[in-house]
Motif scaffolding. Sequence first.
Motif, PDB file in Angstrom:
ATOM      1  N   TYR A 130       0.866  -1.142   0.037  1.00  0.00           N
ATOM      2  CA  TYR A 130      -0.128  -0.163  -0.025  1.00  0.00           C
ATOM      3  C   TYR A 130       0.854   1.260  -0.068  1.00  0.00           C
ATOM      4  O   TYR A 130       0.765   2.227  -0.943  1.00  0.00           O
ATOM      5  CB  TYR A 130      -0.967   0.041   1.213  1.00  0.00           C
ATOM      6  CG  TYR A 130      -1.798   1.235   1.284  1.00  0.00           C
ATOM      7  CD1 TYR A 130      -1.255   1.943   2.267  1.00  0.00           C
ATOM      8  CD2 TYR A 130      -2.662   1.756   0.317  1.00  0.00           C
ATOM      9  CE1 TYR A 130      -2.211   3.404   2.478  1.00  0.00           C
ATOM     10  CE2 TYR A 130      -3.276   3.079   0.535  1.00  0.00           C
ATOM     11  CZ  TYR A 130      -2.914   3.789   1.755  1.00  0.00           C
ATOM     12  OH  TYR A 130      -3.598   5.036   1.582  1.00  0.00           O
TER      13      TYR A 130
ATOM     14  N   GLY B 262       1.148  -2.076   4.813  1.00  0.00           N
ATOM     15  CA  GLY B 262       0.284  -3.006   3.899  1.00  0.00           C
ATOM     16  C   GLY B 262       0.766  -3.754   3.049  1.00  0.00           C
ATOM     17  O   GLY B 262       0.087  -3.995   1.781  1.00  0.00           O
TER      18      GLY B 262
ATOM     19  N   ARG C  41       0.843  -7.136   0.990  1.00  0.00           N
ATOM     20  CA  ARG C  41      -0.211  -8.307   1.160  1.00  0.00           C
ATOM     21  C   ARG C  41       0.593  -9.328   0.289  1.00  0.00           C
ATOM     22  O   ARG C  41       1.316  -8.947  -0.830  1.00  0.00           O
ATOM     23  CB  ARG C  41      -1.179  -7.967   0.260  1.00  0.00           C
ATOM     24  CG  ARG C  41      -2.134  -6.671   1.015  1.00  0.00           C
ATOM     25  CD  ARG C  41      -3.414  -6.508  -0.204  1.00  0.00           C
ATOM     26  NE  ARG C  41      -4.146  -7.208  -0.500  1.00  0.00           N
ATOM     27  CZ  ARG C  41      -4.657  -7.076  -1.649  1.00  0.00           C
ATOM     28  NH1 ARG C  41      -4.629  -6.002  -2.421  1.00  0.00           N
ATOM     29  NH2 ARG C  41      -5.828  -8.009  -2.018  1.00  0.00           N
TER      30      ARG C  41
ATOM     31  N   PRO D   4      -4.181 -12.025  -3.210  1.00  0.00           N
ATOM     32  CA  PRO D   4      -5.199 -11.209  -3.495  1.00  0.00           C
ATOM     33  C   PRO D   4      -6.294 -11.348  -2.570  1.00  0.00           C
ATOM     34  O   PRO D   4      -7.029 -10.406  -2.244  1.00  0.00           O
ATOM     35  CB  PRO D   4      -5.787 -11.705  -4.680  1.00  0.00           C
ATOM     36  CG  PRO D   4      -5.108 -13.010  -4.960  1.00  0.00           C
ATOM     37  CD  PRO D   4      -3.805 -12.916  -4.164  1.00  0.00           C
ATOM     38  N   LEU D   5      -6.092 -12.359  -1.791  1.00  0.00           N
ATOM     39  CA  LEU D   5      -7.253 -13.009  -0.799  1.00  0.00           C
ATOM     40  C   LEU D   5      -6.909 -12.076   0.506  1.00  0.00           C
ATOM     41  O   LEU D   5      -7.614 -12.271   1.546  1.00  0.00           O
ATOM     42  CB  LEU D   5      -7.509 -14.293  -0.696  1.00  0.00           C
ATOM     43  CG  LEU D   5      -8.006 -15.008  -1.993  1.00  0.00           C
ATOM     44  CD1 LEU D   5      -8.187 -16.446  -1.728  1.00  0.00           C
ATOM     45  CD2 LEU D   5      -9.276 -14.225  -2.416  1.00  0.00           C
ATOM     46  N   GLU D   6      -5.819 -11.698   0.827  1.00  0.00           N
ATOM     47  CA  GLU D   6      -5.328 -11.141   2.034  1.00  0.00           C
ATOM     48  C   GLU D   6      -5.942  -9.637   2.219  1.00  0.00           C
ATOM     49  O   GLU D   6      -5.825  -8.789   1.146  1.00  0.00           O
ATOM     50  CB  GLU D   6      -4.064 -10.982   2.105  1.00  0.00           C
ATOM     51  CG  GLU D   6      -3.288 -10.438   3.572  1.00  0.00           C
ATOM     52  CD  GLU D   6      -1.822 -10.747   3.660  1.00  0.00           C
ATOM     53  OE1 GLU D   6      -1.360 -11.414   2.609  1.00  0.00           O
ATOM     54  OE2 GLU D   6      -1.353 -10.301   4.649  1.00  0.00           O
ATOM     55  N   VAL D   7      -6.821  -9.538   3.193  1.00  0.00           N
ATOM     56  CA  VAL D   7      -7.303  -8.379   2.968  1.00  0.00           C
ATOM     57  C   VAL D   7      -6.454  -7.326   3.863  1.00  0.00           C
ATOM     58  O   VAL D   7      -6.228  -6.166   3.200  1.00  0.00           O
ATOM     59  CB  VAL D   7      -8.668  -8.340   4.319  1.00  0.00           C
ATOM     60  CG1 VAL D   7      -9.298  -6.895   4.454  1.00  0.00           C
ATOM     61  CG2 VAL D   7      -9.583  -9.385   3.464  1.00  0.00           C
ATOM     62  N   ARG D   8      -5.873  -7.375   5.061  1.00  0.00           N
ATOM     63  CA  ARG D   8      -4.874  -6.550   5.574  1.00  0.00           C
ATOM     64  C   ARG D   8      -3.565  -7.051   5.215  1.00  0.00           C
ATOM     65  O   ARG D   8      -3.400  -8.240   5.531  1.00  0.00           O
ATOM     66  CB  ARG D   8      -5.184  -6.402   6.970  1.00  0.00           C
ATOM     67  CG  ARG D   8      -6.695  -5.698   7.355  1.00  0.00           C
ATOM     68  CD  ARG D   8      -6.734  -5.397   8.928  1.00  0.00           C
ATOM     69  NE  ARG D   8      -8.026  -5.063   9.127  1.00  0.00           N
ATOM     70  CZ  ARG D   8      -8.295  -4.626  10.245  1.00  0.00           C
ATOM     71  NH1 ARG D   8      -7.567  -4.497  11.275  1.00  0.00           N
ATOM     72  NH2 ARG D   8      -9.580  -3.971  10.495  1.00  0.00           N
TER      73      ARG D   8
END
Length: 123
Positions: free
Chosen positions: A32, A99, A101, A104-108
């Motif tokens: 992020y 952030g 990751r 792709p399924l990792e939210v945080r």
Amino acid sequence: QVQLVESGGGLVQPGGSLRLSCAASGSIFSIYAMGWYRQAPGKQRELVAAITSGGSTNYADSVKGRFTISRDNAKNTVYLQMNSLKPEDTAVYYCNAAGVRKGPLEVRGADYWGQGTQVTVSS
């Protein structure tokens, strides 16, 4: 695991320039924000500059107009161009990736730090 490797620190005279680089490697899907913090002896670690994956930037007031942060998303690398350096810029500079990751399924994502690189501004 994710690793951040910094380079570019050193000794420079007042008014001089340095360019710091930080490359993130490992299991990375996206990051992020990447940024630089610094810590001088006897002081708390402080934010110098940060940049999001979209290119939004944030600078400490003390470095505005002198430092420029940039980022290569494809290389997971962040740069800090430091001009017109002052003795008060002397500190250990730490790279931060926020952030991070791993899929792709990792939210945080998680946050990671580099080992730090010394910047000394002195005549």
